[in-house]
Design an enzyme around this catalytic site. Structure first.
Site, PDB file in Angstrom:
ATOM      1  CG  HIS A 182      -9.878   5.254  10.351  1.00 31.48           C
ATOM      2  ND1 HIS A 182     -11.266   4.353   9.026  1.00 31.48           N
ATOM      3  CD2 HIS A 182     -10.729   5.302  10.991  1.00 31.48           C
ATOM      4  CE1 HIS A 182     -12.139   4.385   9.590  1.00 31.48           C
ATOM      5  NE2 HIS A 182     -12.137   5.126  11.474  1.00 31.48           N
TER       6      HIS A 182
ATOM      7  N   GLY B  80     -16.925  11.047  -0.857  1.00 31.74           N
ATOM      8  CA  GLY B  80     -16.533   9.630  -0.772  1.00 31.74           C
ATOM      9  C   GLY B  80     -16.506   8.334  -0.021  1.00 31.74           C
TER      10      GLY B  80
ATOM     11  NE  ARG C 203      -3.139  -0.827  -0.876  1.00 37.42           N
ATOM     12  CZ  ARG C 203      -2.764  -2.338  -1.368  1.00 37.42           C
ATOM     13  NH1 ARG C 203      -2.949  -3.499  -0.660  1.00 37.42           N
ATOM     14  NH2 ARG C 203      -2.739  -2.637  -2.536  1.00 37.42           N
TER      15      ARG C 203
ATOM     16  CD  GLN D  18     -14.233   6.932   7.102  1.00 41.24           C
ATOM     17  OE1 GLN D  18     -15.540   6.185   7.048  1.00 41.24           O
ATOM     18  NE2 GLN D  18     -15.264   7.517   5.408  1.00 41.24           N
TER      19      GLN D  18
ATOM     20  CB  CYS E 174       6.632   2.938  19.215  1.00 43.32           C
ATOM     21  SG  CYS E 174       6.826   1.420  20.757  1.00 43.32           S
TER      22      CYS E 174
ATOM     23  CB  SER F  65     -19.571   3.320   1.267  1.00 45.65           C
ATOM     24  OG  SER F  65     -18.733   2.651   2.763  1.00 45.65           O
TER      25      SER F  65
ATOM     26  CB  VAL G 212      -4.358   5.171   6.331  1.00 46.17           C
ATOM     27  CG1 VAL G 212      -4.965   4.672   7.190  1.00 46.17           C
ATOM     28  CG2 VAL G 212      -4.660   4.164   4.692  1.00 46.17           C
ATOM     29  CG  ASP G 213      -4.730   9.098   0.582  1.00 43.61           C
ATOM     30  OD1 ASP G 213      -4.292  10.054   0.548  1.00 43.61           O
ATOM     31  OD2 ASP G 213      -6.326   8.176   0.178  1.00 43.61           O
TER      32      ASP G 213
END
Ligand code: NAD
Length: 231
Positions: A106, A172, A56, A88, A114, A174, A90-91
């Site tokens: 998220h 974007g 990813r 939400q 850690c 759902s 993570v990019d």
């Protein structure tokens, strides 16, 4: 005290080339949630989980922000105090587009976290070196991703932001992981932008619904936000 909250999910990054989870062709058609994104999978399926997030991260290094991320960054630059960006995702596509203070509910893929003291360290788009340990306490490191069933400490900031919110924009998402309908119900101005209806969203609670690609909807969304802010 931002009056406008822009809340996004995987769909806003789809046009940059990052797969969503639930759409056709999404990640859940290729991987099983419980194997790589469920609390505990790092103990019984550690190497496969790390390999999944290494991939990813590498993929993230190969994509760029799209017109929706960029338009939101420009809007925030014009109204820095009025726009809160909560995602939400993570990019890091909002950050690369120039957005500031993005709240990632998220986790954040370019970081490792850690497992002992929770401090984070940047790894960018690199593979997680398996021998690398925490710089603070030498604990073992994991992807900085909130798995299903993990605590999500950033949610408290979502609730705080929603107390000031007078205009809610959803792009974007759902609604399967984080439902926003209950907030939208009590907010006078709200826009929902997805590709299509979702069984987890009651579209009637939004004042405007736009089923279009985010990059095609964003000009109208920005115009509506500016109209709201100038009123
Ligand atoms: P989801 O996959 O459940 O839903 C995606 C939504 O985006 C759908 O409603 C779909 O109609 C819409 N969509 C798809 N393409 C779009 C486009 N071009 N323009 C506008 N809308 C579009 O996503 P979710 O609600 O964010 O929940 C999934 C979870 O997966 C989240 O927790 C998120 O952290 C995570 N995730 C993140 C990324 C990322 O960081 N880029 C990618 C995949 C999944």
């Amino acid at each position: 005290m931002a009056r406008v909250v822009i809340f996004s999910g995987a769909g806003i990054s789809a046009e940059s080339g990052l797969s969503t989870f639930r759409d056709t062709g999404g990640l859940w058609e290729k991987y099983r949630i419980e194997e790589i994104c469920q609390a505990g999978c790092l103990s019984w399926n550690r190497e496969n989980t790390l390999v999944f997030y290494d991939a990813r991260r590498a993929q993230l290094g190969d994509v760029v922000p799209n017109a929706a991320h960029e338009a939101i960054a420009k809007l925030q630059q014009r109204y820095p105090k009025d726009i809160a960006i909560i995602t939400q995702n993570v990019d890091d596509l909002f950050e690369r587009a120039g957005c500031k203070d993005v709240l990632h509910l998220h986790g954040f893929l370019p970081n490792l976290r850690c497992e002992k003291c929770s401090s984070t360290q940047a790894v960018g788009y690199e593979k997680q070196e398996r021998s690398l340990t925490c710089k603070v306490c030498s604990g073992s490191l994991r992807p900085d991703i909130v798995f299903f069933g993990d605590p999500a400490p950033m949610y408290q900031y979502l609730y705080e932001a929603m107390e000031d919110c007078k205009c809610l924009i959803i792009i974007g998402s759902s609604g399967n992981v984080v439902g926003m309908d209950h907030f939208a119900k009590s907010i006078k101005h709200s826009i929902l932008n997805n590709l299509e209806k979702s069984s987890a969203i009651d579209e009637k609670v939004y004042t405007k619904v736009i089923y279009k690609k985010a990059t095609e909807a964003i000009d109208e969304i920005v115009k509506d936000i500016e109209f709201f802010l100038k009123a």
